[in-house]
Design a protein around this motif. Structure first.
Motif, PDB file in Angstrom:
ATOM      1  N   PHE A  59       0.823  -1.208   0.000  1.00  0.00           N
ATOM      2  CA  PHE A  59       0.000   0.000   0.000  1.00  0.00           C
ATOM      3  C   PHE A  59       0.855   1.254   0.000  1.00  0.00           C
ATOM      4  N   LEU A  64      -4.335   4.012  -0.216  1.00  0.00           N
ATOM      5  CA  LEU A  64      -5.226   3.814   0.930  1.00  0.00           C
ATOM      6  C   LEU A  64      -6.391   4.802   0.887  1.00  0.00           C
ATOM      7  N   LEU A 181      -0.608   0.667   9.070  1.00  0.00           N
ATOM      8  CA  LEU A 181      -1.358   1.782   8.491  1.00  0.00           C
ATOM      9  C   LEU A 181      -0.710   3.120   8.826  1.00  0.00           C
TER      10      LEU A 181
END
Length: 312
Positions: A59, A64, A181
């Motif tokens: 990612f 995202l 993340l």
């Protein structure tokens, strides 16, 4: 036809690794302590590092943000499945010893160990972003509500402590997911040697989980694989209710054909392979979970080709 066999291979790989665990158990390699050690290694070491390695590798912050709206579709689907599971628990009078496990297995699917190779075989690399979107929702649900429900099966009912509950919800795998993340969104790159360590440790997740399931199946006994109402209800949830619900949502939610295809396939995947590991770790009914992983994985050999014919 080559696509058909490629999709089946993803499932056969899982069954082969499970067979290794079963065979080694038959030879007497594992004790109760060693199986508990494997469960800890998977949930507290391998999975957190797997989350960090996978998310930071696959990612970018831009990707995202772009994919964020699509995240709501699997979240909505799994939320509805939770209420259906609760309803079935009451209607079917599911065994109280594994009500939490039942609910968790009903609304969570094996999005990575089986779902990823199946989708890659069916749709190619272009499906990867959407596979990981579903994976994000599925992972968050499993390592929060799903894990909490499983843990409740293994504890004395009626005891609630906020500190203990928060500790359970923010489990090591979910923390690894959150850290991944944060690293992506803040454009933080960890040293290459550290990322290599995370990748090596994360690569332990699949084989150790499968070997653990094989051990659990041996301990439970293949003779206990059956089609009782509790088992049939899980099969109904995984292979009928979940994909049909997902297909139904797309009647009201606009999406590209690829998103629809990937999400429907992901919804119809077997039970999470981590369910028996978590159940063992928290003294829930890991034998029941292992049996359902096996039954649903075997059933995938039939279900995946049917889904292929319907959505292609």
């Amino acid at each position: 036809m080559s696509v058909f066999f490629s999709s089946i291979q993803g499932i056969l790989i899982i069954i082969g690794l499970i067979a290794v665990g079963y065979g080694l158990s038959y030879l007497g390699w594992f004790s109760e302590n060693s199986t508990r050690l494997i469960a800890k290694l998977v949930t507290q070491v391998a999975l957190p590092t797997y989350m960090i390695s996978t998310i930071t590798k696959d990612f970018t912050a831009e990707k995202l943000i772009k994919l964020l709206p699509d995240l709501g579709i699997p979240v909505l689907s799994m939320t509805i499945l939770i209420f259906i599971a609760i309803l079935l628990i009451k209607i079917l009078k599911i065994d109280p010893k594994h009500k939490g496990l039942f609910a968790s297995m009903f609304f969570n699917s094996n999005t990575v160990f089986v779902g990823l190779p199946v989708n890659m075989a069916l749709f190619g690399e272009k499906s990867l972003p959407y596979v990981l979107v579903y994976y994000m929702a599925n992972t968050t649900f499993f390592w929060t509500l799903g894990t909490y429900l499983i843990q409740m099966d293994g504890e004395i009912k009626g005891r609630f402590k906020l500190k203990t509950t928060l500790k359970k919800v923010f489990s090591p795998p979910l923390m690894g997911f959150i850290i991944g993340l944060i690293l992506v969104m803040l454009h933080i790159q960890l040293p290459k040697f550290l990322m290599s360590d995370f990748q090596y440790l994360g690569n332990l997740t699949i084989p150790l989980s499968m070997i653990f399931i094989g051990i659990s199946i041996y301990n439970a006994g293949l003779k206990n694989i059956s089609f009782k109402k509790d088992n049939l209800a899980i099969l109904f949830g995984r292979f009928l209710c979940a994909p049909l619900l997902m297909a139904g949502l797309f009647l009201f939610i606009p999406a590209t054909p690829l998103i629809r295809q990937v999400f429907i396939v992901q919804a119809a995947m077997p039970v999470m392979t981590n369910a028996p590991v978590v159940a063992k770790l928290y003294h829930a009914d890991s034998d029941y979970a292992a049996i359902m992983v096996t039954e649903t994985t075997l059933m995938s050999l039939i279900v995946v080709p049917i889904i292929m014919m319907l959505i292609k």
